[in-house]
Design an enzyme around this catalytic site. Structure first.
Site, mmCIF file in Angstrom:
data_model
loop_
_atom_site.group_PDB
_atom_site.id
_atom_site.type_symbol
_atom_site.label_atom_id
_atom_site.label_comp_id
_atom_site.label_asym_id
_atom_site.label_seq_id
_atom_site.Cartn_x
_atom_site.Cartn_y
_atom_site.Cartn_z
ATOM 1 N N HIS A 20 0.874 -1.283 -0.012
ATOM 2 C CA HIS A 20 -0.167 0.037 0.114
ATOM 3 C C HIS A 20 0.819 1.274 -0.107
ATOM 4 O O HIS A 20 1.913 1.437 0.800
ATOM 5 C CB HIS A 20 -0.883 -0.158 1.279
ATOM 6 C CG HIS A 20 -1.619 0.965 1.376
ATOM 7 N ND1 HIS A 20 -2.334 1.618 2.468
ATOM 8 C CD2 HIS A 20 -2.559 1.783 0.173
ATOM 9 C CE1 HIS A 20 -2.986 2.622 2.119
ATOM 10 N NE2 HIS A 20 -3.382 2.731 0.822
ATOM 11 N N TYR A 120 5.711 13.869 -22.188
ATOM 12 C CA TYR A 120 5.054 13.948 -20.915
ATOM 13 C C TYR A 120 4.272 12.689 -20.839
ATOM 14 O O TYR A 120 3.326 12.767 -19.984
ATOM 15 C CB TYR A 120 4.316 15.303 -20.621
ATOM 16 C CG TYR A 120 5.356 16.546 -20.738
ATOM 17 C CD1 TYR A 120 6.204 16.722 -19.811
ATOM 18 C CD2 TYR A 120 5.217 17.379 -21.878
ATOM 19 C CE1 TYR A 120 6.958 17.893 -19.832
ATOM 20 C CE2 TYR A 120 6.113 18.580 -21.925
ATOM 21 C CZ TYR A 120 6.826 18.864 -20.949
ATOM 22 O OH TYR A 120 7.584 19.614 -21.056
ATOM 23 N N ALA A 121 4.270 11.689 -21.413
ATOM 24 C CA ALA A 121 3.739 10.387 -21.270
ATOM 25 C C ALA A 121 4.508 9.637 -20.039
ATOM 26 O O ALA A 121 5.103 8.635 -20.329
ATOM 27 C CB ALA A 121 3.700 9.675 -22.786
ATOM 28 N N ASN A 122 4.061 10.189 -18.929
ATOM 29 C CA ASN A 122 4.742 9.372 -17.621
ATOM 30 C C ASN A 122 3.717 9.536 -16.610
ATOM 31 O O ASN A 122 2.932 10.573 -16.502
ATOM 32 C CB ASN A 122 5.879 10.435 -17.078
ATOM 33 C CG ASN A 122 7.103 10.379 -18.259
ATOM 34 O OD1 ASN A 122 7.664 9.514 -18.720
ATOM 35 N ND2 ASN A 122 7.300 11.631 -18.859
#
Length: 132
Positions: A20, A120-122
């Site tokens: 978690h 910015y594909a993170n």
């Protein structure tokens, strides 16, 4: 041999070890990866595998409590943001600067590098608990 789900051994190991609030990052091919964070490099060629295919596979396996994205995705890669948001519309989103996101990757359990070649594909995925 597994019948379903992710076949990559390293990725399975990381996903099975998450607790978690632990985080993992799904990254485009350009995100810098700190030396002391586990790197799972799935990239083969520019564009493959695509970010969304990797995200979809991980979402089948992992309970997500929250996501963190770079603020810049909303203006510099709106299509990708809309696709991510559609998949995670019930999950709380946090936006930080791209520089802050790169700092946050230092505490991730792993960074999964895709072949994605759009800006910015993170995403930082925050592990949840599946008690249902």
């Amino acid at each position: 041999m597994k019948k379903h789900g992710i076949l990559n051994r390293e990725l399975n190991t990381v996903l099975a070890s998450l607790g978690h609030t632990d985080t993992i990052v799904i990254a485009d091919c350009g995100l810098p990866i700190p030396d002391d964070v586990v790197r799972i490099d799935l990239s083969l060629v520019k564009g493959f595998p695509p970010f969304l295919s990797v995200l979809d596979a991980i979402l089948e396996e992992l309970e997500i409590e929250a996501v963190t994205l770079a603020e810049e995705i909303k203006t510099n890669n709106i299509k990708m943001y809309e696709e991510i948001h559609q998949r995670l519309k019930t999950v709380p989103e946090q936006f930080v600067s791209h520089e802050r996101l790169k700092e946050m990757t230092k505490s991730a359990k792993a960074i999964i590098r895709t072949g994605e070649a759009t800006p910015y594909a993170n995403v930082i995925l925050h592990s949840g608990v599946n008690f249902s």
